[in-house]
Design an enzyme around this catalytic site. Structure first.
Site, PDB file in Angstrom:
ATOM      1  N   GLY C  27       0.832  -1.187   0.000  1.00  0.00           N
ATOM      2  CA  GLY C  27       0.000   0.000   0.000  1.00  0.00           C
ATOM      3  C   GLY C  27       0.867   1.237   0.000  1.00  0.00           C
ATOM      4  O   GLY C  27       2.030   1.193   0.423  1.00  0.00           O
ATOM      5  N   ASN C  28       0.321   2.349  -0.486  1.00  0.00           N
ATOM      6  CA  ASN C  28       1.073   3.588  -0.478  1.00  0.00           C
ATOM      7  C   ASN C  28       0.131   4.761  -0.653  1.00  0.00           C
ATOM      8  O   ASN C  28      -0.905   4.661  -1.296  1.00  0.00           O
ATOM      9  CB  ASN C  28       2.162   3.585  -1.571  1.00  0.00           C
ATOM     10  CG  ASN C  28       1.660   3.002  -2.881  1.00  0.00           C
ATOM     11  OD1 ASN C  28       0.855   3.621  -3.570  1.00  0.00           O
ATOM     12  ND2 ASN C  28       2.112   1.796  -3.219  1.00  0.00           N
ATOM     13  N   SER C  44       9.675   2.857  -1.245  1.00  0.00           N
ATOM     14  CA  SER C  44       9.354   1.500  -1.686  1.00  0.00           C
ATOM     15  C   SER C  44       9.778   0.436  -0.671  1.00  0.00           C
ATOM     16  O   SER C  44      10.898   0.472  -0.152  1.00  0.00           O
ATOM     17  CB  SER C  44      10.089   1.222  -3.009  1.00  0.00           C
ATOM     18  OG  SER C  44       9.916  -0.116  -3.410  1.00  0.00           O
ATOM     19  N   GLY C  45       8.880  -0.463  -0.376  1.00  0.00           N
ATOM     20  CA  GLY C  45       9.217  -1.666   0.382  1.00  0.00           C
ATOM     21  C   GLY C  45       9.791  -1.452   1.765  1.00  0.00           C
ATOM     22  O   GLY C  45      10.455  -2.338   2.303  1.00  0.00           O
ATOM     23  N   SER C  73       7.976   4.715  -3.857  1.00  0.00           N
ATOM     24  CA  SER C  73       7.093   3.572  -4.090  1.00  0.00           C
ATOM     25  C   SER C  73       7.149   3.159  -5.551  1.00  0.00           C
ATOM     26  O   SER C  73       7.174   4.013  -6.453  1.00  0.00           O
ATOM     27  CB  SER C  73       5.657   3.965  -3.748  1.00  0.00           C
ATOM     28  OG  SER C  73       4.765   3.054  -4.338  1.00  0.00           O
ATOM     29  N   HIS C  94      -3.144   3.879  -2.751  1.00  0.00           N
ATOM     30  CA  HIS C  94      -3.262   2.553  -3.355  1.00  0.00           C
ATOM     31  C   HIS C  94      -3.179   1.521  -2.245  1.00  0.00           C
ATOM     32  O   HIS C  94      -2.296   1.605  -1.389  1.00  0.00           O
ATOM     33  CB  HIS C  94      -2.134   2.345  -4.358  1.00  0.00           C
ATOM     34  CG  HIS C  94      -2.078   0.963  -4.930  1.00  0.00           C
ATOM     35  ND1 HIS C  94      -3.177   0.328  -5.470  1.00  0.00           N
ATOM     36  CD2 HIS C  94      -1.044   0.080  -5.047  1.00  0.00           C
ATOM     37  CE1 HIS C  94      -2.825  -0.887  -5.892  1.00  0.00           C
ATOM     38  NE2 HIS C  94      -1.540  -1.064  -5.641  1.00  0.00           N
ATOM     39  N   HIS C  96      -4.203  -2.905  -1.259  1.00  0.00           N
ATOM     40  CA  HIS C  96      -4.728  -4.203  -1.677  1.00  0.00           C
ATOM     41  C   HIS C  96      -5.799  -4.633  -0.660  1.00  0.00           C
ATOM     42  O   HIS C  96      -5.849  -5.798  -0.265  1.00  0.00           O
ATOM     43  CB  HIS C  96      -3.614  -5.240  -1.784  1.00  0.00           C
ATOM     44  CG  HIS C  96      -2.712  -5.047  -2.971  1.00  0.00           C
ATOM     45  ND1 HIS C  96      -1.999  -6.066  -3.552  1.00  0.00           N
ATOM     46  CD2 HIS C  96      -2.414  -3.947  -3.693  1.00  0.00           C
ATOM     47  CE1 HIS C  96      -1.286  -5.601  -4.568  1.00  0.00           C
ATOM     48  NE2 HIS C  96      -1.510  -4.308  -4.679  1.00  0.00           N
ATOM     49  N   ASP C 119     -23.162   8.294  -0.582  1.00  0.00           N
ATOM     50  CA  ASP C 119     -22.589   9.439   0.127  1.00  0.00           C
ATOM     51  C   ASP C 119     -21.187   9.782  -0.383  1.00  0.00           C
ATOM     52  O   ASP C 119     -20.723  10.906  -0.206  1.00  0.00           O
ATOM     53  CB  ASP C 119     -22.507   9.149   1.630  1.00  0.00           C
ATOM     54  CG  ASP C 119     -23.820   9.437   2.351  1.00  0.00           C
ATOM     55  OD1 ASP C 119     -24.635  10.229   1.833  1.00  0.00           O
ATOM     56  OD2 ASP C 119     -24.030   8.878   3.437  1.00  0.00           O
ATOM     57  N   HIS C 168      -5.952  -6.381 -10.277  1.00  0.00           N
ATOM     58  CA  HIS C 168      -4.948  -5.786  -9.406  1.00  0.00           C
ATOM     59  C   HIS C 168      -5.599  -5.360  -8.079  1.00  0.00           C
ATOM     60  O   HIS C 168      -5.746  -6.201  -7.194  1.00  0.00           O
ATOM     61  CB  HIS C 168      -4.273  -4.629 -10.149  1.00  0.00           C
ATOM     62  CG  HIS C 168      -3.107  -4.030  -9.459  1.00  0.00           C
ATOM     63  ND1 HIS C 168      -2.118  -3.346 -10.131  1.00  0.00           N
ATOM     64  CD2 HIS C 168      -2.763  -3.992  -8.164  1.00  0.00           C
ATOM     65  CE1 HIS C 168      -1.221  -2.916  -9.258  1.00  0.00           C
ATOM     66  NE2 HIS C 168      -1.585  -3.308  -8.064  1.00  0.00           N
ATOM     67  N   TYR C 226     -24.733  18.387   5.299  1.00  0.00           N
ATOM     68  CA  TYR C 226     -24.172  17.476   6.285  1.00  0.00           C
ATOM     69  C   TYR C 226     -23.050  18.153   7.063  1.00  0.00           C
ATOM     70  O   TYR C 226     -22.315  18.970   6.529  1.00  0.00           O
ATOM     71  CB  TYR C 226     -23.647  16.248   5.561  1.00  0.00           C
ATOM     72  CG  TYR C 226     -23.192  15.135   6.469  1.00  0.00           C
ATOM     73  CD1 TYR C 226     -24.117  14.289   7.073  1.00  0.00           C
ATOM     74  CD2 TYR C 226     -21.840  14.933   6.707  1.00  0.00           C
ATOM     75  CE1 TYR C 226     -23.703  13.252   7.888  1.00  0.00           C
ATOM     76  CE2 TYR C 226     -21.420  13.900   7.527  1.00  0.00           C
ATOM     77  CZ  TYR C 226     -22.359  13.063   8.114  1.00  0.00           C
ATOM     78  OH  TYR C 226     -21.931  12.038   8.917  1.00  0.00           O
TER      79      TYR C 226
END
Lengths: 230, 230, 230, 230
Positions: C27-28, C44-45, C73, C94, C96, C119, C168, C226
């Site tokens: 994720g990033n 990255s990583g 990333s 991003h 998963h 919403d 993906h 709202y």
């Protein structure tokens, strides 16, 4: 003088969070002081983390807000309609809890598949009709309440303390805000087990009327035997 | 002199909460002192948070409660029937754990789909018949126990330490209250994996008799090899 | 001078972890300073546990990385393409996350089944076309961004702040990194409820245009009512 | 001199618990010192709470246990067979994690439905054949290993670091015990998302060979670009 009510309404709102029934700010609980005809409800769009009992917004039954700097939950008019139509209830809760919401989105009532259900809901948890385009207009929130009330025309709201609003999510109620929150918790668990049940057995007919009666009247009415009450 | 029993029964009840098997007060565990013929069981409808071992209610096998201010779990008569019919068991647990309850509500036994199941249940976890309207009457709780016992007419309760009561929820048992709680935990996990399995493969026939035997007798009986026992 | 941006981007990345949207390092999140044309993104990583705001990598919109010891990333080029094509957005996320990823893997858009969806997403959450073997080549990450942009040719990215990349996982965005993270959280919840909904009712048609409009414009645009805003 | 190995094997076992992959004692991790030909593995049936690195049992590759008071995991012979047949691996993990186990029980391989899968498994996660009644006999645990090795006759165990044993549960491996545990974690997540995916789209064909290649070789081999490595 509404301090006890506001404290309980705050507590009911926090209980929804603790039980995992609300994501972000999708939920609200209210309670009513029937003698004064005043309702305390969560303010709109305020994060739960810093809520205090003084943040609870007070409204009369016609929707006139009493003092305070905060706006009431945008669902206030639904709560008020339920208080007006169901005189026995003292608390109302609205959540987007995931399984109950899924049944509401699917437009399916939750059948009484087991005794967990029967202990709290005397028959299926009903689903309202979809609102028409007109009902979705200016009085949308009020009309949501009216759709619930219409659905309960031949139902006792104290025997079935919850409903699924079609395409939307559940409402639950009870004798006060904490019991409403408790019924919302049970409703989500019942909805989850019913989802698994109907997946395992799409033809499942649910429990017998005899078993439904037995479990319901075990906890409700003159012959109740559950708990430590005399 | 029943202190150790009451302490273990309390602990078994708390284990059900820690493992997420009970929502609110839907669950109870008991244990028996076979020499004295006395059962310790959770009191009815009392929140788990403040339970102490002294709150455990003592009953003889006929249901006569010994002293104490609290009423026993409303499921006591089911527990007692199991203790009377299954002399080898020393503890009984009842939960409404979600996946096991779903199988019970669906009226389906849980087939032995894998070795996790086979390590604890030697064959399917059976489901009782639905109770008749008459059985649901005055002796409903006792009749629940009788329905379980009837279902085990040709089964060894020590080889299959659990059951699904149709339209209701699971019971599990073991050599004492803690093992009964442990079997309830395993049953829920087995029920969850079986739900996913049958969704992935509705025709799944389950494991072979050879594999069922191998895993069962790995943990049970004279040839057991699992663990640190000699 | 990008300290505030880097701090928020770090915070958005950590929010993804707290909400259970990322497993391991899948994720990033990024954010952009539109005046300077500079993007801050997770390296990255790198495990989340020790991330500091100074670890955030700065890149211009063409992908030229500014100083720093860490590589950005591996998804940077997708983020940049979104910033270039959608001038109104200020943050991209991003993940998963499991249910949104399942819809992406299944190649199905998420229909607007309820008001929770409405919403935040004004219509279905779309799914991109599968990338061709050629697109999966050297410019794969950039081409992922291009596939998203192509899918939004007739959609307003501020009205539908998320997408499913076929085979993906999801991307979400918003006015800044924190709002992008918030939309990723809502998307996962919406995806989960939609999964249950379509299982309960495979023919479910979703909510009416009137209800979709009502909920969307309740939170967006000139008539928004709202929250506590005036 | 095996202290570092034993410490890592303990840590890998605890990681399985932290990640929710093991219920009760259903799981074990091991690691090998290839120079000495010695394997460290979790002892059999010991609760995780009090495990120390000194409790790890040392065995040579033929199954001869070196000193120590504890018996090795009952799955030792499967681990040893994998170490003998797959010389590149340095750690093995076995769990009964719920979704991977469900696929194993259903007897279905997990197709490569998305890039999460492709980042770790280069093709479907295979399922072994069911063991025959004869294989389930005296050498059952060894034969489980042999069934895995047979299934990998035309597969590279470093490209597909995990397997489903039919009617049983998953095994995963890696360059050491921690990587094996990491692969077991990813496998469970991939299995969960694949379950949802195939429910949403029973005809789902999975990702293209091009995308599978792209993601696999992004993290493996000479052209790897992921992470901070040079």
């Amino acid at each position: 003088m509404l301090d006890a009510l506001k404290t309980q309404v705050l507590e009911a709102n926090l209980e929804l969070v603790r039980r995992g029934l609300v994501l972000c700010t999708f939920g609200n609980a209210s309670g009513i002081d029937r003698e004064r005809g005043l309702v305390a409800i969560k303010p709109s769009g305020v994060p739960y983390d810093n809520l205090t009992s003084d943040d609870m917004v007070i409204s009369d039954l016609s929707g006139v807000v009493m003092g305070g700097r905060l706006k009431p939950s945008s669902d206030l008019d639904t709560h008020l309609e339920l208080y007006r139509a169901f005189p026995a209830i003292g608390g109302v809760v609205h959540t987007h809890s995931e399984f109950a919401t899924a049944w509401a989105q699917a437009g399916r009532e939750i059948p009484a598949y087991g005794t967990t259900h029967a202990d709290y809901f005397y028959g299926p948890v009903p689903v309202t009709q979809e609102l028409t385009a007109e009902e979705v207009g200016d009085d949308y929130v009020l009309n949501t309440g009216k759709a619930i009330v219409r659905r309960f025309r031949n139902l006792d709201p104290m025997a079935v303390p919850g409903v699924l609003v079609a395409g939307h999510a559940p409402f639950a109620w009870g004798k006060d805000a904490m019991e409403a929150a408790y019924h919302a918790v049970v409703l989500e668990s019942v909805a989850r087990m019913a989802f698994y049940t109907v997946t395992l057995n799409p033809e499942c007919g649910g429990i017998s009327q005899a078993l439904l009666d037995r479990h319901h009247f075990r906890k409700h009415g003159a012959k109740a035997t559950y708990g430590q009450g005399s």
